[in-house]
Scaffold this motif. Structure first.
Motif, mmCIF file in Angstrom:
data_model
loop_
_atom_site.group_PDB
_atom_site.id
_atom_site.type_symbol
_atom_site.label_atom_id
_atom_site.label_comp_id
_atom_site.label_asym_id
_atom_site.label_seq_id
_atom_site.Cartn_x
_atom_site.Cartn_y
_atom_site.Cartn_z
ATOM 1 N N ILE A 148 -9.966 -3.284 1.171
ATOM 2 C CA ILE A 148 -9.712 -2.032 1.688
ATOM 3 C C ILE A 148 -10.732 -1.914 3.276
ATOM 4 O O ILE A 148 -11.893 -2.198 2.802
ATOM 5 N N ALA A 149 -10.392 -1.820 4.384
ATOM 6 C CA ALA A 149 -11.117 -2.268 5.574
ATOM 7 C C ALA A 149 -12.020 -1.045 5.847
ATOM 8 O O ALA A 149 -11.199 -0.190 6.650
ATOM 9 N N GLY A 150 -13.062 -0.911 5.434
ATOM 10 C CA GLY A 150 -14.033 0.285 6.013
ATOM 11 C C GLY A 150 -15.361 0.190 5.401
ATOM 12 O O GLY A 150 -15.644 -0.687 4.662
ATOM 13 N N VAL A 164 -15.349 7.036 1.456
ATOM 14 C CA VAL A 164 -15.146 6.217 2.576
ATOM 15 C C VAL A 164 -15.799 7.017 3.820
ATOM 16 O O VAL A 164 -15.760 7.975 4.321
ATOM 17 N N LEU A 165 -16.986 6.199 4.208
ATOM 18 C CA LEU A 165 -17.722 6.613 5.374
ATOM 19 C C LEU A 165 -17.184 6.333 6.831
ATOM 20 O O LEU A 165 -17.259 7.151 7.768
ATOM 21 N N ALA A 166 -16.510 5.056 6.829
ATOM 22 C CA ALA A 166 -15.520 4.811 7.925
ATOM 23 C C ALA A 166 -14.531 3.878 7.681
ATOM 24 O O ALA A 166 -14.481 3.089 6.695
ATOM 25 N N VAL A 167 -13.591 3.853 8.656
ATOM 26 C CA VAL A 167 -12.458 2.746 8.383
ATOM 27 C C VAL A 167 -12.517 1.928 9.774
ATOM 28 O O VAL A 167 -12.593 2.264 10.779
ATOM 29 N N SER A 171 -7.206 -1.539 11.726
ATOM 30 C CA SER A 171 -6.644 -2.305 10.497
ATOM 31 C C SER A 171 -5.558 -1.911 9.810
ATOM 32 O O SER A 171 -5.141 -0.667 10.244
ATOM 33 N N ASN A 172 -4.942 -2.545 8.932
ATOM 34 C CA ASN A 172 -3.946 -2.080 8.220
ATOM 35 C C ASN A 172 -4.344 -0.687 7.578
ATOM 36 O O ASN A 172 -3.581 0.182 7.099
ATOM 37 N N THR A 173 -5.604 -0.562 7.078
ATOM 38 C CA THR A 173 -6.296 0.338 6.208
ATOM 39 C C THR A 173 -6.090 1.720 7.034
ATOM 40 O O THR A 173 -5.755 2.665 6.634
ATOM 41 N N LEU A 178 -5.699 5.965 5.584
ATOM 42 C CA LEU A 178 -7.135 6.366 4.915
ATOM 43 C C LEU A 178 -8.021 6.684 6.217
ATOM 44 O O LEU A 178 -8.249 6.292 6.922
ATOM 45 N N GLN A 179 -9.033 7.835 5.563
ATOM 46 C CA GLN A 179 -9.625 8.642 6.597
ATOM 47 C C GLN A 179 -11.099 8.626 6.103
ATOM 48 O O GLN A 179 -11.322 8.668 4.741
#
Length: 232
Positions: A148-150, A164-167, A171-173, A178-179
């Motif tokens: 999960i890219a973030g 999640v601090l950043a995405v 990316s696919n994420t 995703l936020q």
């Protein structure tokens, strides 16, 4: 004359006088290399050149982590309907003629599932013609670890989920929705109270495979379908 594996014989009288005998299905001619989630490849079973004096029956079991997408029997002069299971894990076919010549290859079309093991490997199913079975073998290529890219962090104190601090842009994420600010609480049906738990769930899963990710957002639970990004 069109190519035909199942060729109904016109010489019925000659066939009627021929003794019945056991046949041997030749082994497959090729072992394809499959990309998980990629294009289909084919496996060919060569003909034995013999005349069969009984109706034909075929049963196929796909190798693990693969699906059957097609079966070419090249029938002519007879009916030989093919049935492929909805999940592609098996296929069957029946020939209508009681006398037929096995003159051209049978061809099985297969694809590898995107959730095949990351390491890939050799996997084997089966191809059975009139009770004679040969392996149906494929190679699945190794993949790339999915993530999960973030920028993900434990909550404080740890155990309440993964913040999640950043995405990662592009990316696919990100495309899956995703936020920043989301709290990841479950992935693929497994709770993820910490980053280590999240890493354990994703370990061995391929980039490109899609998994349900449940997040807490503004007090509500939201489930996203996220295709994993490749590990850098």
């Amino acid at each position: 004359m069109p190519a035909t594996a199942f060729s109904a014989s016109a010489a019925a009288s000659a066939a009627a006088s021929a003794p019945s005998q056991a046949r041997s299905l030749p082994p497959q001619q090729n072992v394809p290399d499959l990309d998980a989630g990629g294009e289909e490849k084919t496996v060919d079973y060569p003909p034995d050149g013999q005349r069969y004096n009984q109706p034909s029956s075929i049963s196929i079991q796909a190798p693990p982590y693969t699906r059957i997408t097609g079966l070419d029997l090249r029938c002519t002069g007879m009916s030989c309907p093919v049935q492929i299971a909805p999940d592609g894990r098996s296929a069957t076919a029946q020939g209508s003629a009681s006398t037929w010549d096995f003159l051209y290859p049978f061809t099985v079309h297969v694809v590898a599932d995107i959730d095949a093991p990351l390491a890939g490997g050799t996997f084997t199913g089966s191809f059975t013609l009139n009770g004679v079975t040969q392996p149906l073998t494929v190679n699945i290529k190794p993949g790339i670890q999915g993530i999960i890219a973030g920028n993900l962090r434990n909550t404080s104190p740890p155990g309440g989920g993964v913040r999640v601090l950043a995405v990662d842009p592009g990316s696919n994420t990100q495309a899956a929705g995703l936020q920043p600010g989301d709290l990841i609480v479950e992935v693929a049906g497994t709770l993820t109270p910490t980053v280590n738990d999240l890493d354990n769930v994703l370990r061995g899963k391929r980039s490109g495979a899609t998994y349900p990710v449940t997040v807490r957002r503004a007090g509500a639970l939201v489930t996203l379908q996220i295709p994993l990004d490749p590990e850098p």
